[in-house]
Design an enzyme around this catalytic site. Sequence first.
Site, PDB file in Angstrom:
ATOM      1  N   ARG A  25      56.805 -17.406  21.356  1.00 11.09           N
ATOM      2  CA  ARG A  25      57.201 -18.400  20.351  1.00 11.09           C
ATOM      3  C   ARG A  25      58.708 -18.586  20.386  1.00 11.09           C
ATOM      4  NH1 ARG A  25      52.978 -16.793  15.494  1.00 11.09           N
ATOM      5  NH2 ARG A  25      51.218 -16.939  16.912  1.00 11.09           N
ATOM      6  N   SER A 121      51.368 -21.222  15.678  1.00 11.35           N
ATOM      7  CA  SER A 121      50.565 -20.804  14.541  1.00 11.35           C
ATOM      8  C   SER A 121      51.099 -21.279  13.195  1.00 11.35           C
ATOM      9  CB  SER A 121      50.417 -19.283  14.576  1.00 11.35           C
ATOM     10  OG  SER A 121      49.502 -18.874  13.622  1.00 11.35           O
ATOM     11  N   HIS A 122      51.532 -20.319  12.357  1.00 13.65           N
ATOM     12  CA  HIS A 122      51.970 -20.651  11.010  1.00 13.65           C
ATOM     13  C   HIS A 122      53.461 -20.997  10.965  1.00 13.65           C
ATOM     14  CE1 HIS A 122      52.738 -16.529  11.935  1.00 13.65           C
ATOM     15  NE2 HIS A 122      53.680 -16.506  11.014  1.00 13.65           N
ATOM     16  N   ASP A 300      46.039 -22.234   8.398  1.00 11.11           N
ATOM     17  CA  ASP A 300      47.396 -22.410   8.917  1.00 11.11           C
ATOM     18  C   ASP A 300      47.428 -23.461  10.028  1.00 11.11           C
ATOM     19  OD1 ASP A 300      46.097 -20.972  10.878  1.00 11.11           O
ATOM     20  OD2 ASP A 300      47.895 -19.873  11.470  1.00 11.11           O
ATOM     21  N   ASP A 302      47.299 -23.569  13.278  1.00  7.38           N
ATOM     22  CA  ASP A 302      46.293 -23.611  14.353  1.00  7.38           C
ATOM     23  C   ASP A 302      44.908 -23.186  13.860  1.00  7.38           C
ATOM     24  OD1 ASP A 302      47.132 -20.957  14.058  1.00  7.38           O
ATOM     25  OD2 ASP A 302      46.721 -20.464  16.144  1.00  7.38           O
ATOM     26  N   ASP A 304      43.603 -20.553  12.526  1.00  2.78           N
ATOM     27  CA  ASP A 304      42.967 -19.238  12.673  1.00  2.78           C
ATOM     28  C   ASP A 304      43.152 -18.388  11.410  1.00  2.78           C
ATOM     29  OD1 ASP A 304      45.649 -18.773  13.139  1.00  2.78           O
ATOM     30  OD2 ASP A 304      45.365 -17.668  15.020  1.00  2.78           O
ATOM     31  N   ARG A 305      44.113 -18.748  10.560  1.00  2.86           N
ATOM     32  CA  ARG A 305      44.292 -18.000   9.303  1.00  2.86           C
ATOM     33  C   ARG A 305      43.541 -18.695   8.166  1.00  2.86           C
ATOM     34  NH1 ARG A 305      50.305 -15.476   8.900  1.00  2.86           N
ATOM     35  NH2 ARG A 305      50.422 -14.759  11.043  1.00  2.86           N
ATOM     36  N   SER A 390      47.471 -10.414   7.245  1.00  3.14           N
ATOM     37  CA  SER A 390      48.200 -11.667   7.468  1.00  3.14           C
ATOM     38  C   SER A 390      47.252 -12.865   7.452  1.00  3.14           C
ATOM     39  CB  SER A 390      48.948 -11.598   8.796  1.00  3.14           C
ATOM     40  OG  SER A 390      48.056 -11.270   9.839  1.00  3.14           O
ATOM     41  N   LYS A 401      40.877 -14.865  15.385  1.00  3.47           N
ATOM     42  CA  LYS A 401      40.494 -14.980  13.983  1.00  3.47           C
ATOM     43  C   LYS A 401      40.151 -16.442  13.694  1.00  3.47           C
ATOM     44  CE  LYS A 401      45.376 -14.841  12.601  1.00  3.47           C
ATOM     45  NZ  LYS A 401      46.051 -14.558  13.879  1.00  3.47           N
TER      46      LYS A 401
HETATM   47  C1  G16 Z   1      49.621 -13.376  14.823  1.00  4.60           C
HETATM   48  C2  G16 Z   1      48.493 -12.560  15.350  1.00  4.60           C
HETATM   49  C3  G16 Z   1      47.879 -11.773  14.222  1.00  4.60           C
HETATM   50  C4  G16 Z   1      48.918 -10.930  13.535  1.00  4.60           C
HETATM   51  C5  G16 Z   1      50.074 -11.764  13.113  1.00  4.60           C
HETATM   52  C6  G16 Z   1      51.163 -10.855  12.654  1.00  4.60           C
HETATM   53  O1  G16 Z   1      49.103 -14.309  13.909  1.00  4.60           O
HETATM   54  O2  G16 Z   1      47.520 -13.407  15.936  1.00  4.60           O
HETATM   55  O3  G16 Z   1      46.851 -10.993  14.754  1.00  4.60           O
HETATM   56  O4  G16 Z   1      48.408 -10.304  12.404  1.00  4.60           O
HETATM   57  O5  G16 Z   1      50.550 -12.529  14.197  1.00  4.60           O
HETATM   58  O6  G16 Z   1      52.337 -11.506  12.565  1.00  4.60           O
HETATM   59  P1  G16 Z   1      53.683 -10.689  12.437  1.00  4.60           P
HETATM   60  O7  G16 Z   1      53.864  -9.896  13.700  1.00  4.60           O
HETATM   61  O8  G16 Z   1      54.691 -11.758  12.237  1.00  4.60           O
HETATM   62  O9  G16 Z   1      53.513  -9.817  11.238  1.00  4.60           O
HETATM   63  P2  G16 Z   1      49.259 -15.865  14.125  1.00  4.60           P
HETATM   64  O10 G16 Z   1      48.393 -16.482  13.058  1.00  4.60           O
HETATM   65  O11 G16 Z   1      50.722 -16.104  13.947  1.00  4.60           O
HETATM   66  O12 G16 Z   1      48.786 -16.122  15.519  1.00  4.60           O
END
Ligand code: G16
Length: 574
Positions: A25, A121-122, A300, A302, A304-305, A390, A401
């Site tokens: 990212r 993602s978020h 969120d 994408d 998945d949340r 998260s 997820k």
């Molecule tokens: C990503 C991972 C998740 C994880 C999260 C943690 O979420 O796919 O499994 O729990 O990051 O984020 P951080 O390291 O910032 O606490 P996502 O939804 O951003 O893909």
Amino acid sequence: MISTKVTVVKTKPYDDQKMGTSGLRKKVTVVKQENYSENFIQSIFNSYEPKDYEGKSLILGGDGRYYNDAVIKLTIRIAAAHKVAKIILAEKGLMSTPAVSLVIRAQPKDTNFGAFIFTASHNPGGPDNDLGFKFNSPNGAAISETMNNRVYEETKKISEYKIADYTGEISFTQPSKFEVEHPDGSKTQMEIVIESTTKHYIEEMRNLFDFDLIKTLFERKDFNFVFDGLHGISGPYAKEIFHGIFGVDEKNLFQCDPLPDFGGGHPDPNLVHAHNLVALMDVFCKNPYACVPDMGCACDGDADRNMILGPRVLVTPSDSLAVLAANSDLVKALSKNGKLAGVARSMPTSGAVDRVAKKLGLNVYETPTGWKYFGNLLDAGKITLCGEESFGTGSDHAREKDGIWAILCWLSILAQKNKGNTGKFIGIRDILGDHWKTYGRDYYCRFDYEDVPVDKAEIVKGNLAKNFDMFKGLKAGNEAFVFEYHDSVDNSVSKNQGWIYKYADGSRIVFRVSGTSSANATFRIYFEKHVEPNGDLWADTQKIIHDGENLPELAIKISDLNNVAGRTGPTVIT
Ligand code: G16
């Protein structure tokens, strides 16, 4: 047929292409540097053998954020140069992360290279915000830590990349074909087929859930449902399922058109960023006389949340996981094989699900943060349900997820609880209250300290390790240690996965450095306090974590974060 020739372009490595918790990212401004994307995409190919991708299919999709179109086109050209035979391109480049996972899993094993998912993602989107690259394997999961490291090694030594020289238009809505001439004079063909954003996913959900039963819930006049897509990619799925199939009024589906900059918002479904929905559900009890919907939910960027809200209450993701486990017999998707095989949670997720697992006689696995750590357990059939604090919940149907899936689980529970019930509606507050009366409540809260300069972050990390003994000396039974994960399937070991300060009753303070921020360091501090079933189950979370053992005060004492980072408090509390 588009004719194109492969050219080999000299390049120099970038030293910052290590993937974090979930892919690479970066700010769009970073990605726009010369050859930045080309280097990373080529490094993925360099990490595999030609037999893994030549003649194979590759799926491309994303959350529609700014600059995705440009990197998708680039990936198509690099894939053509590597003799990929088929690109399965999400229509308009749009597909949620869990939907991509399902589409990958539906491909024949012997022709499947995997998928690029373009999402941060978020994280916010737009010219000054974030972009993300993820690569998922043929089993639908993000590549393993070992592969992440291999890709990183490739990014550090890359000297050239191969790319088809075609720079004209590529349709994201119509199929097309390429004839590709390689440097040795040989020719290959590559076709691009268009995959509907939603079709495959919705078919899968129809198989996994009892849609007829869920419809009975929406037929009740006293069930009022709202959803917030935060202008991410969940919108098209929400419209088709909640409006198209269940008949929810479209007015109740907010921000469901995906936008490249998420409408200027932060597509993160939590108490801070989903503020409109949180206000409507009156989570902070500011309008005690207002009429509030029975269920509010959000996904969120994408999709998945997920966030689940009842009237004036947030279902914390940790509690959501525990409630789903405890009620798995009411959800077709979870009870398809009889009882759950086992459950898993990431380390900072509260122990609420452990209590359910204990009662049901299930194994529970504690993994590092990151969905990829559930992959082996799911593949080995050791777990059926898993989740993270998260706002991530999922199952063995995919290897990501899945936000909409989690909402459908909650709708299934509500529909079952109210089946044949013409009396008072049994709602989310009733389900939560009953759960806590059985298992007690694990009050839970997370503080984020964002954008801490890297040198200051190192000082904080030093303090965290230095103060283990101080914490252990505070109370009999206190433990303090660095979390290390031993994977029971492939025996791999993941070290340094967070700092845990734990009381004898299971209450904890946990520290982690985020793996998803695109610049500087973000510290996450997680607080968890258990209250027995006969205790105060409906108190304010802040009051509970501050009363008695004052967990936030102690966390600041241990880390010295406020002093070191020059702050007066966290940037985000969820
Ligand atoms: C990503 C991972 C998740 C994880 C999260 C943690 O979420 O796919 O499994 O729990 O990051 O984020 P951080 O390291 O910032 O606490 P996502 O939804 O951003 O893909």
